[in-house]
Design a protein around this motif. Structure first.
Motif, mmCIF file in Angstrom:
data_model
loop_
_atom_site.group_PDB
_atom_site.id
_atom_site.type_symbol
_atom_site.label_atom_id
_atom_site.label_comp_id
_atom_site.label_asym_id
_atom_site.label_seq_id
_atom_site.Cartn_x
_atom_site.Cartn_y
_atom_site.Cartn_z
ATOM 1 N N PRO A 53 82.452 33.539 84.492
ATOM 2 C CA PRO A 53 83.660 33.477 85.470
ATOM 3 C C PRO A 53 83.571 31.838 85.082
ATOM 4 O O PRO A 53 84.756 31.754 85.799
ATOM 5 C CB PRO A 53 82.192 33.047 86.177
ATOM 6 C CG PRO A 53 81.163 34.083 86.090
ATOM 7 C CD PRO A 53 81.277 33.757 83.744
ATOM 8 N N ASN A 65 90.072 34.646 84.913
ATOM 9 C CA ASN A 65 88.768 34.624 85.736
ATOM 10 C C ASN A 65 88.796 33.855 86.922
ATOM 11 O O ASN A 65 88.719 34.545 88.275
ATOM 12 C CB ASN A 65 87.523 35.281 85.436
ATOM 13 C CG ASN A 65 86.767 36.449 85.036
ATOM 14 O OD1 ASN A 65 87.647 37.771 85.031
ATOM 15 N ND2 ASN A 65 85.656 36.879 84.198
ATOM 16 N N VAL A 66 88.849 32.577 86.654
ATOM 17 C CA VAL A 66 89.276 32.002 87.425
ATOM 18 C C VAL A 66 90.333 32.166 88.702
ATOM 19 O O VAL A 66 90.469 31.375 89.650
ATOM 20 C CB VAL A 66 89.559 30.041 86.857
ATOM 21 C CG1 VAL A 66 89.782 29.403 88.431
ATOM 22 C CG2 VAL A 66 87.899 29.605 86.281
ATOM 23 N N LYS A 84 90.430 35.544 91.310
ATOM 24 C CA LYS A 84 89.558 34.190 91.928
ATOM 25 C C LYS A 84 90.541 33.557 93.335
ATOM 26 O O LYS A 84 90.177 33.360 94.569
ATOM 27 C CB LYS A 84 88.250 33.795 91.980
ATOM 28 C CG LYS A 84 87.243 34.421 91.078
ATOM 29 C CD LYS A 84 86.325 34.942 92.445
ATOM 30 C CE LYS A 84 85.728 36.470 92.175
ATOM 31 N NZ LYS A 84 84.600 36.780 93.288
ATOM 32 N N GLU A 85 90.805 32.861 92.406
ATOM 33 C CA GLU A 85 92.413 31.354 92.595
ATOM 34 C C GLU A 85 93.354 32.092 93.882
ATOM 35 O O GLU A 85 93.733 31.415 94.423
ATOM 36 C CB GLU A 85 92.050 30.186 92.178
ATOM 37 C CG GLU A 85 91.215 29.807 91.719
ATOM 38 C CD GLU A 85 91.212 28.125 90.694
ATOM 39 O OE1 GLU A 85 92.548 27.987 90.654
ATOM 40 O OE2 GLU A 85 90.903 27.837 90.218
ATOM 41 N N GLU A 135 92.553 37.691 93.930
ATOM 42 C CA GLU A 135 91.988 38.064 95.203
ATOM 43 C C GLU A 135 92.749 38.202 96.956
ATOM 44 O O GLU A 135 93.191 38.627 97.399
ATOM 45 C CB GLU A 135 91.038 37.722 95.134
ATOM 46 C CG GLU A 135 90.180 38.352 96.375
ATOM 47 C CD GLU A 135 88.028 37.616 95.780
ATOM 48 O OE1 GLU A 135 87.766 37.617 96.524
ATOM 49 O OE2 GLU A 135 87.713 38.044 94.733
ATOM 50 N N GLU A 176 87.964 43.108 94.216
ATOM 51 C CA GLU A 176 86.566 42.546 94.415
ATOM 52 C C GLU A 176 86.392 42.636 92.564
ATOM 53 O O GLU A 176 86.697 43.398 91.602
ATOM 54 C CB GLU A 176 85.388 43.777 94.263
ATOM 55 C CG GLU A 176 84.694 43.910 95.924
ATOM 56 C CD GLU A 176 84.568 42.358 96.808
ATOM 57 O OE1 GLU A 176 83.883 41.315 95.852
ATOM 58 O OE2 GLU A 176 84.634 42.614 97.775
ATOM 59 N N ILE A 177 86.519 40.760 91.915
ATOM 60 C CA ILE A 177 86.845 40.955 90.622
ATOM 61 C C ILE A 177 84.873 40.836 89.560
ATOM 62 O O ILE A 177 84.005 40.209 90.328
ATOM 63 C CB ILE A 177 86.565 39.133 90.119
ATOM 64 C CG1 ILE A 177 88.327 38.882 91.320
ATOM 65 C CG2 ILE A 177 86.891 39.075 89.077
ATOM 66 C CD1 ILE A 177 89.345 39.908 90.726
ATOM 67 N N TYR A 178 84.640 41.336 88.694
ATOM 68 C CA TYR A 178 84.039 42.030 88.130
ATOM 69 C C TYR A 178 83.810 41.484 86.938
ATOM 70 O O TYR A 178 84.061 42.106 85.814
ATOM 71 C CB TYR A 178 83.212 43.855 87.796
ATOM 72 C CG TYR A 178 82.793 44.359 89.304
ATOM 73 C CD1 TYR A 178 81.209 44.560 90.283
ATOM 74 C CD2 TYR A 178 84.434 45.080 90.383
ATOM 75 C CE1 TYR A 178 81.289 44.434 91.718
ATOM 76 C CE2 TYR A 178 84.117 45.084 91.393
ATOM 77 C CZ TYR A 178 82.804 45.310 92.059
ATOM 78 O OH TYR A 178 82.315 45.840 93.264
ATOM 79 N N ASP A 179 83.386 40.356 86.984
ATOM 80 C CA ASP A 179 83.800 39.925 85.438
ATOM 81 C C ASP A 179 82.447 40.495 84.390
ATOM 82 O O ASP A 179 80.969 40.513 85.186
ATOM 83 C CB ASP A 179 84.015 37.989 85.439
ATOM 84 C CG ASP A 179 82.555 37.519 86.265
ATOM 85 O OD1 ASP A 179 81.270 38.101 86.361
ATOM 86 O OD2 ASP A 179 82.607 36.663 87.310
ATOM 87 N N THR A 239 99.375 34.650 89.210
ATOM 88 C CA THR A 239 98.165 35.043 88.606
ATOM 89 C C THR A 239 98.340 34.620 87.333
ATOM 90 O O THR A 239 97.439 33.860 86.966
ATOM 91 C CB THR A 239 97.602 36.239 88.847
ATOM 92 O OG1 THR A 239 97.356 36.318 90.420
ATOM 93 C CG2 THR A 239 96.063 35.884 88.226
#
Length: 339
Positions: free
Chosen positions: A46, A51-52, A55-56, A59, A73-76, A273
């Protein structure tokens, strides 16, 4: 033995099928309540910049700009499978999106380019290459061969060497037992520098370093920190010999369901992103170095002369690449010509 192998294959097939059913059911259930579900799978932690940024930026911006028509939906951390599984899931349409490394290089040879050693001047140069015309050229080549929409290049880290023994010059790599991933370019690189190669999975590295099965390894400093290898290693040689990539991709099947307006939104947000990911990573390099030095790790940076010695030493790698890929020499020239 044959029966056992058949049994294993059957189990793998059933697991794959069950996961596909579960994910499909998840998509339908979520779509009814929150818009169309867009699953994004990664194997990264995460806290990883990829992934940051997902999410920031990715998404919230996708959901905002499409007025909630899509639910990201993020699946890390490999929740949906390893990199090769995620790649297969994405190109088959089981998973809408993924952010992975270049596991597809055997299917699409040009995707091995991020593993070419000493082609980038530094991380900033690598960013300009990946996000510029060269990156677009490689992405186009990829899309022509695979049922996937290539959205953006992200950093996966600048690789350095670490060891239990001092490395203050290229000569100090000779004779050391270095763990390398099961990739012919990485193996040839270490051999060209005079090291003895030991191939093993990443999850085995800590114990191998701790027990002296290997003397060292190569990975980004961020990985060195995250994996806790500073507890069992003392020296880093900051060669930045490869600036690895992570690619944000979408299933072509899913891409084709999007309207032109939504395709434009997804592409724009993917690039935003990517920019956020590169910014986070570039800003983290000094922090990782400072942290490791505070843990007692001696970080040695090669001089310009030593870097050239390293480049000269790995000529066998380039010769292997030129023999294997008729486009390799042109690609290296393209990269090195980027200002």
């Amino acid at each position: 033995m044959k029966k056992l192998n058949v049994g294993k294959k059957t189990i793998i097939f059933l697991v794959f099928t069950m996961l596909a059913i579960i994910l499909a059911g998840c998509s339908e259930a979520t779509s009814a309540n929150k818009g169309i579900l867009v699953k994004v799978g990664t194997t990264l932690s995460p806290s990883n910049p990829v992934n940051v940024a997902l999410k920031e930026v990715f998404e919230p911006e996708i959901e905002k700009r499409t007025n909630g028509r899509y639910n990201v939906e993020i699946y890390d951390s490999g929740q949906l499978g390893g990199e090769k599984q995620l790649y297969d899931f994405t190109r088959s349409g089981i998973v809408e999106m993924t952010a992975i490394g270049t596991v597809m290089w055997s299917e699409v040879p040009m995707m091995a380019t991020p593993d070419f050693p000493f082609v980038f001047k530094d991380v900033a140069h690598a960013r300009r290459v990946y996000q510029g015309e060269v990156g677009e050229y490689i992405a186009k080549n990829f899309e022509e061969q695979e049922p996937i929409k290539f959205l953006a290049w992200n950093p996966n880290g600048a690789r350095v060497f670490s060891s239990s023994y001092p490395i203050k010059s290229p000569e100090d790599l000779k004779g050391q037992k270095l763990r390398m991933p099961n990739n012919p370019i990485h193996v040839k690189l270490a051999e060209s520098l005079g090291a003895n190669v030991v191939i093993m999975d990443l999850g085995e590295v800590f114990t191998a370093l701790e027990q002296g099965v290997v003397d060292g390894q190569d990975n980004p400093m961020s990985t060195f920190r995250q994996e806790g290898w500073f507890e069992v290693q003392d020296y880093i040689y900051e060669t930045n010999h490869m600036v690895s990539s992570n690619e944000l991709m979408m299933s072509k099947e899913f891409w084709d369901t999007l309207s032109e307006e939504d395709q434009k939104i997804f592409q724009e947000v993917a690039l935003e992103t990517s920019n956020r990911t590169w910014d986070i990573y570039e800003n983290s390099i000094e922090d990782d170095r400072k942290f490791l030095e505070e843990q007692g790790i001696a970080v040695e940076t090669p001089s310009d002369e030593e870097r050239q010695q390293l480049i000269d030493a790995v000529q066998p790698v380039y010769e292997m690449l030129y023999e294997k890929y008729d486009w390799a020499e042109d690609m290296i020239n393209r990269i090195r010509s980027v200002e």
